[in-house]
Enzyme design. Structure first.
Site, PDB file in Angstrom:
ATOM      1  CG  HIS A  60     -48.764 -13.015  15.650  1.00 13.20           C
ATOM      2  ND1 HIS A  60     -49.612 -12.688  14.609  1.00 13.20           N
ATOM      3  CD2 HIS A  60     -47.776 -12.090  15.642  1.00 13.20           C
ATOM      4  CE1 HIS A  60     -49.158 -11.607  14.004  1.00 13.20           C
ATOM      5  NE2 HIS A  60     -48.038 -11.223  14.614  1.00 13.20           N
ATOM      6  CG  ASP A 103     -45.715  -4.459  10.586  1.00  7.46           C
ATOM      7  OD1 ASP A 103     -46.847  -4.045  10.888  1.00  7.46           O
ATOM      8  OD2 ASP A 103     -44.673  -3.827  10.865  1.00  7.46           O
ATOM      9  CB  SER A 104     -47.473  -7.963  13.950  1.00  7.16           C
ATOM     10  OG  SER A 104     -46.912  -9.159  13.483  1.00  7.16           O
TER      11      SER A 104
END
EC number: 2.3.1.251
Length: 186
Positions: A60, A103-104
């Site tokens: 990120h 996912d995140s």
């Protein structure tokens, strides 16, 4: 797990559908503008090598997220999938894939797509590629409604192994993720 099974079911259905078409005119019902797309996808599916994908990292962008937000995100994007790929007559790479990864927010995210890379040979065993991927995915934060996307894609090929990356653009606090995955041609 349901999404991974769904992705694999789609691949099997596409395989059956491709087998049902005659090899002489697999894209006969497509409009002329899209026939080359159909023909390349058909060629990739029927002539391509089987691939196994694995993922493991999603970085990120530190310039678009607050430090406390970064700490809350999952950057270990573990997952995997299956695909088919080939190098065409010009040496460029085409791939079809179905993958699922964390996912995140540690939710499973499936994706099914096509990728194209214009490649350059460094030597006999090493190639580098730059191109794009078009895909359909779904996310928990979008109520698991499938949606299309297009992303840049880069890769480094060494014999049967590949390390690839894509950047998911966004705005402050959303997107802006470098996603890294690997592939082994079986």
């Amino acid at each position: 797990m349901k999404r991974l099974i769904s992705c694999l079911t789609i691949i099997c259905a596409l395989n059956r559908s491709a087998a049902a078409e005659t090899t002489s005119s697999p894209c006969s019902r497509w409009i002329s503008l899209l026939k080359p797309v159909c023909q390349r996808i058909h060629q990739t599916w029927t002539e391509g090598h089987d691939d196994m994908y694995f993922s493991g990292y999603a970085w990120h962008n530190r310039y678009t997220y607050r430090p406390e937000k970064i700490k809350s995100y999952n950057e270990a994007a573990w997952g995997g999938g299956l695909g088919k790929s080939l190098f065409d007559e010009k040496g460029n790479w085409h791939g079809l894939y179905a993958i699922a990864f964390l996912d995140s927010h540690r939710h499973i995210e499936p994706a099914v797509g096509y990728a194209y890379l214009k490649t350059a040979s460094v030597n006999k065993d090493i190639k580098a590629g730059l191109g794009y991927s078009v895909l359909v995915t779904s996310r928990v934060d979008y109520d698991n409604v499938p949606f299309p996307g297009a992303l840049p894609w880069v890769a480094l090929f060494y014999k049967r192994t590949t390390v690839a990356a894509t950047y998911i653009p966004g705005s402050a606090g959303a997107g802006n993720v470098l996603y890294i995955l690997g592939k082994i041609s079986l």
